[in-house]
Design an enzyme around this catalytic site. Structure first.
Site, PDB file in Angstrom:
ATOM      1  N   SER A  45       0.793  -1.226   0.000  1.00  0.00           N
ATOM      2  CA  SER A  45       0.000   0.000   0.000  1.00  0.00           C
ATOM      3  C   SER A  45       0.823   1.272   0.000  1.00  0.00           C
ATOM      4  O   SER A  45       0.357   2.302  -0.474  1.00  0.00           O
ATOM      5  CB  SER A  45      -0.954  -0.006   1.192  1.00  0.00           C
ATOM      6  OG  SER A  45      -0.230  -0.145   2.397  1.00  0.00           O
TER       7      SER A  45
ATOM      8  N   LYS B  28     -11.642   0.995  -2.511  1.00  0.00           N
ATOM      9  CA  LYS B  28     -10.601   1.614  -3.335  1.00  0.00           C
ATOM     10  C   LYS B  28     -11.093   1.637  -4.791  1.00  0.00           C
ATOM     11  O   LYS B  28     -11.963   2.438  -5.101  1.00  0.00           O
ATOM     12  CB  LYS B  28      -9.278   0.907  -3.100  1.00  0.00           C
ATOM     13  CG  LYS B  28      -8.942   0.928  -1.572  1.00  0.00           C
ATOM     14  CD  LYS B  28      -7.567   0.536  -1.244  1.00  0.00           C
ATOM     15  CE  LYS B  28      -7.349   0.277   0.236  1.00  0.00           C
ATOM     16  NZ  LYS B  28      -7.706   1.358   1.155  1.00  0.00           N
TER      17      LYS B  28
ATOM     18  N   HIS C 260      -5.282  -3.230  -3.089  1.00  0.00           N
ATOM     19  CA  HIS C 260      -4.865  -2.272  -4.125  1.00  0.00           C
ATOM     20  C   HIS C 260      -4.741  -2.922  -5.503  1.00  0.00           C
ATOM     21  O   HIS C 260      -4.236  -2.296  -6.435  1.00  0.00           O
ATOM     22  CB  HIS C 260      -3.539  -1.613  -3.731  1.00  0.00           C
ATOM     23  CG  HIS C 260      -3.664  -0.791  -2.497  1.00  0.00           C
ATOM     24  ND1 HIS C 260      -4.134   0.499  -2.505  1.00  0.00           N
ATOM     25  CD2 HIS C 260      -3.443  -1.101  -1.195  1.00  0.00           C
ATOM     26  CE1 HIS C 260      -4.174   0.969  -1.269  1.00  0.00           C
ATOM     27  NE2 HIS C 260      -3.761   0.012  -0.458  1.00  0.00           N
TER      28      HIS C 260
HETATM   29  N1  PLP Z   1      -5.328  -3.741   3.209  1.00  0.00           N
HETATM   30  C1  PLP Z   1      -4.552  -2.851   2.579  1.00  0.00           C
HETATM   31  C2  PLP Z   1      -3.339  -3.343   1.863  1.00  0.00           C
HETATM   32  C3  PLP Z   1      -4.882  -1.489   2.599  1.00  0.00           C
HETATM   33  O1  PLP Z   1      -4.093  -0.591   2.011  1.00  0.00           O
HETATM   34  C4  PLP Z   1      -6.052  -1.085   3.274  1.00  0.00           C
HETATM   35  C5  PLP Z   1      -6.503   0.325   3.277  1.00  0.00           C
HETATM   36  O2  PLP Z   1      -5.867   1.252   3.504  1.00  0.00           O
HETATM   37  C6  PLP Z   1      -6.817  -2.043   3.929  1.00  0.00           C
HETATM   38  C7  PLP Z   1      -6.433  -3.358   3.869  1.00  0.00           C
HETATM   39  C8  PLP Z   1      -8.042  -1.650   4.694  1.00  0.00           C
HETATM   40  O3  PLP Z   1      -9.101  -1.429   3.825  1.00  0.00           O
HETATM   41  P1  PLP Z   1     -10.273  -0.430   4.204  1.00  0.00           P
HETATM   42  O4  PLP Z   1      -9.790   0.942   3.924  1.00  0.00           O
HETATM   43  O5  PLP Z   1     -11.402  -0.854   3.344  1.00  0.00           O
HETATM   44  O6  PLP Z   1     -10.559  -0.630   5.659  1.00  0.00           O
END
Ligand code: PLP
Length: 409
Positions: A177, A236, A205
């Site tokens: 991320s 996203k 992502h």
């Molecule tokens: N997993 C990853 C790799 C992320 O970047 C994020 C979000 O920032 C999440 C999980 C969490 O997702 P959400 O924003 O839907 O809670």
């Protein structure tokens, strides 16, 4: 409570104090901030669906039928028709038997990891995994070890401990991320198969971005049959909110009974489910959005290479410009904002110390002119701000492994 004011002062002193900016109006390539329009290179709305007319209309129509709130957890009386339809839609999209929706991606990770492993088990994760995976691993009570970023040799060594544990699982972001680089999935899947370990992947992502049909990095590598647990988020590229786990019917039945972040929380508003269903439809029906996104990734990385801010090709729509210290990253970000470009500084604990950065994200909704404006602003920043010291040993756009030897027990 003196410790609070002391710690706040420390955060301010070290450049790590965080404040909120308020966006007035919808998300998009341009957003309204403090009374003026700025260009946004910070969002995860990769395909521009968060304010797509069809997505917005789906939510509006759902509210006419279902109202707004779900009123209770799914297992009490909050399970509404649209939750069911969304899970069926995700399962069809992912090509799995079933799917389970959580109120956020964060909760999907924490809930799934803590349900699947526990005391007496081993969980292995990349050092740069998302915080929600790390928190799930810590909470699980399992033996938790990390390997250096993308270091499959280290993962191999850690897997040697497998016989001492009841169950084992490897878990990884597929697209990281904060670095935008890709997990070595073929090697990780092979190691999991060889050592009888479960594999969980976080496609947050990658969904809508990678793969011939936008299913994610697992599709890109043709590894669907090798993955036990697929986690994704609807927040996203899909343009809505909520997280999910996709996999076998047994897995979903199990998580419905065991995942505490599913059981003990109110269900998503049904209108958010309607929006997510249309987001998934659009990903399938409009591959041209993905093509536009990748053209923009290329445009931006070419420009950043020319400025000397990154090296090599863009691996994903997340392009980090690593600047080192928090104050340097903040100075860049402030300069850009004064120039009409929103690109927030990302600092520890979101990234390892010494690797504070601008995390630039590009979307299908950006025009070539938007990208030129960003590059112009960056070039002015480079000329006008004190010299940048890129993170020592760190290859911007190729991630930063961070320290190698602070594995967690
Ligand atoms: N997993 C990853 C790799 C992320 O970047 C994020 C979000 O920032 C999440 C999980 C969490 O997702 P959400 O924003 O839907 O809670």
């Amino acid at each position: 409570m003196k410790f609070i004011s002391d710690e706040l002062a420390e955060l301010r002193e070290s450049g790590l104090y965080r404040e909120l900016r308020t966006v007035d109006g919808p998300q998009g390539a341009h957003v309204r901030l403090a009374g003026r329009e700025v260009l946004c290179f910070a969002s995860n709305d990769y395909l521009g669906l968060a304010n797509h007319p069809k997505v917005v209309e789906a939510a509006r129509r759902a509210m006419d039928t279902y109202g707004w709130g779900a009123g209770a957890s799914r297992l009490v009386c909050g399970n509404m028709r649209l939750h069911q339809e969304l899970e069926e839609r995700i399962a069809r999209f992912e090509g799995t038997e079933a799917a389970l929706v959580f109120p956020s991606g964060y909760m999907a990770n924490v809930g799934a990891v803590t349900a699947l492993i526990g005391v007496g088990d081993l969980v292995l994760g990349d050092k740069l995994n998302h915080a929600s995976i790390v928190d799930g691993c810590r909470l699980s009570g399992a033996k938790f070890r990390t390997y250096g970023h993308g270091d499959v040799k280290k993962l191999h060594r850690l897997m040697a401990r497998r016989p001492h544990y009841r169950r084992a699982m490897a878990v990884t972001d597929t697209v990281f991320s904060m670095d935008g680089d890709l997990a070595p999935l073929p090697e990780i899947t092979a190691l999991c198969r060889a050592h009888d370990a479960m594999l969980m992947v976080d496609e947050a992502h990658a969904t809508g971005v990678f793969g011939e049909t936008g299913r994610g990095l697992v599709e890109h590598f043709g590894l669907k049959e090798q993955v036990d647990v697929t986690m994704g988020t609807l927040s996203k590229a899909v343009g809505s909110v909520g997280g999910f786990i996709a996999g076998s019917q047994d897995l979903v039945d199990y998580l419905r009974n065991k995942a505490r972040t599913f059981m003990f929380t109110t269900a998503l508003p049904p209108a958010a489910c309607a929006a997510a269903i249309v987001g998934l439809d659009l990903i399938e029906q409009q591959p041209e959005l993905r093509a536009a996104l990748w053209r923009n990734v290329q445009r931006l990385t070419e420009g950043l290479n020319a400025l000397g801010l990154v090296r090599g090709e863009g691996r994903s729509p997340i392009i980090p410009v690593v600047l080192g210290e928090p104050k340097t990253a903040t100075a860049f970000s402030t300069f850009l904002l004064n120039d009409g470009v929103l690109a927030p500084a990302i600092r520890p604990p979101a990234v390892p110390p010494g690797t504070s950065r601008l995390r630039l994200t590009v979307s299908a909704a950006h025009s070539a002119q938007d990208i030129h404006r960003l590059l112009d602003a960056l070039s002015r920043a480079l000329r006008q701000l004190p010299a940048v010291n890129p993170c020592e040993g760190c290859r911007p756009s190729q991630g930063c492994a961070g320290p190698e030897d602070d594995d967690e027990d």
